[in-house]
Scaffold this motif. Structure first.
Motif, PDB file in Angstrom:
ATOM      1  N   PHE A 135     -13.598 -25.174  54.986  1.00  0.00           N
ATOM      2  CA  PHE A 135     -14.345 -25.999  54.041  1.00  0.00           C
ATOM      3  C   PHE A 135     -13.968 -25.785  52.578  1.00  0.00           C
ATOM      4  O   PHE A 135     -14.335 -26.589  51.730  1.00  0.00           O
ATOM      5  N   GLY A 136     -13.319 -24.677  52.271  1.00  0.00           N
ATOM      6  CA  GLY A 136     -13.037 -24.328  50.882  1.00  0.00           C
ATOM      7  C   GLY A 136     -14.160 -23.470  50.321  1.00  0.00           C
ATOM      8  O   GLY A 136     -15.252 -23.398  50.892  1.00  0.00           O
ATOM      9  N   PRO A 137     -13.905 -22.816  49.184  1.00  0.00           N
ATOM     10  CA  PRO A 137     -14.873 -21.864  48.650  1.00  0.00           C
ATOM     11  C   PRO A 137     -16.133 -22.484  48.056  1.00  0.00           C
ATOM     12  O   PRO A 137     -17.123 -21.779  47.844  1.00  0.00           O
ATOM     13  N   ALA A 138     -16.152 -23.782  47.792  1.00  0.00           N
ATOM     14  CA  ALA A 138     -17.292 -24.412  47.127  1.00  0.00           C
ATOM     15  C   ALA A 138     -18.245 -25.109  48.092  1.00  0.00           C
ATOM     16  O   ALA A 138     -19.075 -25.908  47.670  1.00  0.00           O
ATOM     17  N   HIS A 139     -18.177 -24.815  49.371  1.00  0.00           N
ATOM     18  CA  HIS A 139     -19.035 -25.459  50.375  1.00  0.00           C
ATOM     19  C   HIS A 139     -20.289 -24.616  50.597  1.00  0.00           C
ATOM     20  O   HIS A 139     -20.242 -23.380  50.606  1.00  0.00           O
ATOM     21  N   PHE A 140     -21.423 -25.299  50.831  1.00  0.00           N
ATOM     22  CA  PHE A 140     -22.682 -24.570  50.994  1.00  0.00           C
ATOM     23  C   PHE A 140     -22.671 -23.642  52.208  1.00  0.00           C
ATOM     24  O   PHE A 140     -23.239 -22.543  52.149  1.00  0.00           O
ATOM     25  N   ASP A 141     -22.045 -24.030  53.312  1.00  0.00           N
ATOM     26  CA  ASP A 141     -21.995 -23.145  54.479  1.00  0.00           C
ATOM     27  C   ASP A 141     -21.279 -21.834  54.145  1.00  0.00           C
ATOM     28  O   ASP A 141     -21.640 -20.775  54.665  1.00  0.00           O
ATOM     29  N   VAL A 142     -20.297 -21.907  53.277  1.00  0.00           N
ATOM     30  CA  VAL A 142     -19.598 -20.689  52.836  1.00  0.00           C
ATOM     31  C   VAL A 142     -20.557 -19.832  52.006  1.00  0.00           C
ATOM     32  O   VAL A 142     -20.630 -18.613  52.192  1.00  0.00           O
ATOM     33  N   ALA A 143     -21.307 -20.458  51.119  1.00  0.00           N
ATOM     34  CA  ALA A 143     -22.278 -19.723  50.309  1.00  0.00           C
ATOM     35  C   ALA A 143     -23.339 -19.062  51.188  1.00  0.00           C
ATOM     36  O   ALA A 143     -23.740 -17.921  50.937  1.00  0.00           O
ATOM     37  N   LEU A 144     -23.778 -19.758  52.214  1.00  0.00           N
ATOM     38  CA  LEU A 144     -24.753 -19.193  53.135  1.00  0.00           C
ATOM     39  C   LEU A 144     -24.171 -17.960  53.829  1.00  0.00           C
ATOM     40  O   LEU A 144     -24.829 -16.910  53.908  1.00  0.00           O
ATOM     41  N   ALA A 145     -22.931 -18.072  54.307  1.00  0.00           N
ATOM     42  CA  ALA A 145     -22.275 -16.941  54.957  1.00  0.00           C
ATOM     43  C   ALA A 145     -22.085 -15.788  53.973  1.00  0.00           C
ATOM     44  O   ALA A 145     -22.245 -14.615  54.340  1.00  0.00           O
ATOM     45  N   GLN A 146     -21.764 -16.107  52.727  1.00  0.00           N
ATOM     46  CA  GLN A 146     -21.619 -15.062  51.713  1.00  0.00           C
ATOM     47  C   GLN A 146     -22.946 -14.353  51.452  1.00  0.00           C
ATOM     48  O   GLN A 146     -22.978 -13.142  51.239  1.00  0.00           O
ATOM     49  N   GLY A 147     -24.033 -15.099  51.489  1.00  0.00           N
ATOM     50  CA  GLY A 147     -25.355 -14.488  51.324  1.00  0.00           C
ATOM     51  C   GLY A 147     -25.663 -13.515  52.441  1.00  0.00           C
ATOM     52  O   GLY A 147     -26.194 -12.418  52.210  1.00  0.00           O
TER      53      GLY A 147
END
Length: 100
Positions: free
Chosen positions: A46-58
């Motif tokens: 998805f790339g670094p700016a996708h919400f699913d990535v942010a969720l996984a980072q959290g």
């Protein structure tokens, strides 16, 4: 994973759940491993700016915190917060949850 492939986004999402289960079972380093893999899979797709990535980072940040790696936790939460703010705006409850 054998059926879908190691880089499939569904595998990444299952890894997030597995990581959360590991944290609940106090298997913190395994939780970090699962969440790290999930972030890499989702970010590649998805790339670094996708919400699913942010969720996984959290989730990964939470795992870092359980291990006592607070600087890593802070850094990962900052990354996740930037994406979440861009996705939802500053006044969204999801942003508030990450600030908590």
């Amino acid at each position: 994973e054998a059926k879908l492939g190691a880089a499939n986004t569904q595998v990444g999402k299952v890894l997030m759940e597995l990581g959360n289960a590991a944290l609940a079972a106090t298997r913190y380093e395994y939780g970090v491993e699962c969440h790290t893999r999930a972030v890499k899979i989702l970010e590649a797709e998805f790339g670094p700016a996708h919400f699913d990535v942010a969720l996984a980072q959290g989730y990964l940040a939470d795992a870092h915190g359980h291990c006592g790696w607070y600087a890593k936790k802070r850094d990962m939460l900052r990354k996740a917060l930037v994406v979440t703010r861009k996705h939802f705006g500053d006044r969204h409850p999801q942003v508030a949850m990450q600030l908590n």
